[in-house]
Structure formats: structure tokens, C-alpha cells
Enzyme design. Sequence first.
Site, PDB file in Angstrom:
ATOM      1  N   LYS A  35     -40.956  32.116  55.848  1.00 56.96           N
ATOM      2  CA  LYS A  35     -42.038  31.377  56.756  1.00 56.96           C
ATOM      3  C   LYS A  35     -43.592  32.050  57.028  1.00 56.96           C
ATOM      4  O   LYS A  35     -44.301  31.631  57.071  1.00 56.96           O
ATOM      5  CB  LYS A  35     -41.441  30.986  57.949  1.00 56.96           C
ATOM      6  CG  LYS A  35     -40.185  29.825  57.868  1.00 56.96           C
ATOM      7  CD  LYS A  35     -39.378  29.335  59.191  1.00 56.96           C
ATOM      8  CE  LYS A  35     -38.204  28.641  58.656  1.00 56.96           C
ATOM      9  NZ  LYS A  35     -37.627  28.292  59.579  1.00 56.96           N
ATOM     10  N   ASP A  63     -40.771  23.086  62.565  1.00 51.82           N
ATOM     11  CA  ASP A  63     -39.776  23.595  63.478  1.00 51.82           C
ATOM     12  C   ASP A  63     -40.047  23.417  64.907  1.00 51.82           C
ATOM     13  O   ASP A  63     -39.198  23.015  65.721  1.00 51.82           O
ATOM     14  CB  ASP A  63     -39.291  25.153  62.970  1.00 51.82           C
ATOM     15  CG  ASP A  63     -38.865  25.392  61.705  1.00 51.82           C
ATOM     16  OD1 ASP A  63     -38.033  24.493  61.255  1.00 51.82           O
ATOM     17  OD2 ASP A  63     -39.060  26.507  61.294  1.00 51.82           O
TER      18      ASP A  63
END
Length: 268
Positions: free
Chosen positions: A76, A110
Site C-alpha cells: 500500500k 481502508d
Amino acid sequence: MTSTFEWREAPASDYAVLGDPVGHSLSPRMFSAAFAETGLPYQYVATRVPLEEFEAAMNRLAGLGYLGVNVTVPLKEAAFRWCARHEGLAERIGAANTIRLAERAGTNTDAPGLLDVLVEQAIPEGPILVLGAGGSARAALAALSDAGRELALWNRTRTRAEELLEELSVSAKVLDTIAAGGFAAILNTTSASLSGQELSVDWTGALPGALAFDLAYGPQPTPFVRDAEAHGVRAIDGRPLLVAQGARAFEWWFGIEAPRSAMLQAVA
Ligand code: NDP
């Protein structure tokens, strides 16, 4: 069973989840269900990309006509650096999990997805303990701190926890051992469960109604979920977050409401 590709052998497709490992990911099943439900004519695959090959892999997928990717462990932060434009909380967090390839645009679903889950789960008032200091810990800490929650942080490598808090300008007590006493939720953002490893947690004195939340998931209950439940603490694995962050990714890509129940059913 979902097929997983090595990035050099990945077929032409439209969307993919990239990670290492990625074979466990339920994203292909979830997004395929979402496409079927909404009549979008897209394909979605899982592709393994080692961290040091991220840039090369993205170039290949862009060349093959991929429109978007979801990015999971441990990519990420590399995904954030790859993006030329950041939306939502990605800039604040320094990690992106959802990308549009043509625009080199990235966002982080997220963080809002995690808050969605904590609201759904109705966790009690009180401080929250975050375990881990990787990409998803960044998202959790930023989202929770911005939401005004009191925080504590534990990481296997303590210095990494301290650096992370400084980078994010988030204040949290850094713990040397994992003790759930006095916490309303204990979020396991480490990837320990992915390799079947147990964390050593003292569950004594968790607040009534406290939630143990493992971001990882697998075919069996994760070691963290099993351990919490064995100590009388209610626990969930990462599936509700998979759906919450996936639904927000879908909405960011397509600008239409995600079919959450079909997505949830596909991963249940
Ligand atoms: P990163 O690789 O960025 O970070 C991993 C973290 O785990 C680091 O803090 C690392 O500690 C720690 N760690 C790794 N192995 C162990 C171990 N054996 N014991 C203790 N700590 C360990 O991963 P991400 O943050 O991207 O993802 C973490 C987990 O969250 C994964 O399981 C991922 O699948 C899950 N996840 C699930 C989502 C969902 O939708 N359900 C969404 C986001 C994440 P150190 O600093 O010491 O190396």
C-alpha cells in the site's frame, strides 16, 4: 476457487487485487459478485506482485489495459508512491489501496471502511488499542484519531510504532506488551494471522462489549479471533472490512452505489 497469477503471466483483464501473498484474497469473488449484480461487464483477478517489482508490474498491467487495482499487503505504501494524484485520506495516511491506472490516481478506502465497521459493530466508548505499524495501521490510526478516539499502539518493532505516530502527528501511548485491559476495541492490523502466528495477548479487563477485530481473514477463524473468543471477548475477522472497503472502492471507481449485500454474501 479463485486463480492467482504471477504478475508476469497475468492475463488481460479489467480489475485485480495485487499483493504478496494474495492467494487467500476473497476480493475476486466479491468484485465478480458486484459486477454480476450491477451488470458491469468487467473481469477481476488476483495477481501476486513482490514489493520490489511493484512499479514494473503496474507498467505491465497498464499496458494490458487494466482499469483499476486494489492493493493489499505489503504494497500500500508503494502504491501511494506510484500514484501521481491522491484522493480522500490517502495523502494523510501515506498509503493507497485503490487505484485508477489511467490517471495514476489513488485513494484509501481502508480508513473510512474501518470506521464503517466499528459503527456497525457498536463498540463501546473508550480507548482503542491498535496492533501493528504497517499500511493498514496507518489508515486505522489516522481515521480513529481524526474521529477523536483515544489510542494506544503496539508493534513488534517498537521504533516503527514511534516513527509512525510522529509521521502521522497522532498521539497514542506506545505499549511494550499487548494488554487489552481498559480498551473498547483491539484492532489487529499485523499480518501475523496470515502466517498462522499467534500474538501474545493478555485479554484481562477488556471493557464490557469490547471488540477484538482482526483485519486478516482466512478459511478458518484466525488465531487472534480464536484466542479472543476463548477469553470471552467478542471477535470478528477482516471480512466485514473487506466488504466495507471494497464497497467504497467500487463507489470510487464507478460512482454508483455498491451492492453491499451481494458482496457480503460472496465472502460469507
Ligand atoms: P504491512 O506489511 O504494511 O504491515 C505488517 C505489520 O504486521 C507490521 O507492523 C509488522 O511488524 C507486523 N507483523 C508481521 N508479522 C508479524 C508477526 N509475526 N508478529 C507480530 N507482528 C507482525 O501489512 P498491512 O498493514 O497492509 O496489512 C496487515 C494485515 O491486515 C494483513 O493481514 C492484511 O491482509 C490485513 N488487511 C485486511 C483488510 C481487509 O479488508 N480485511 C484491509 C487491510 C489490511 P514489524 O513492523 O515489526 O515488521
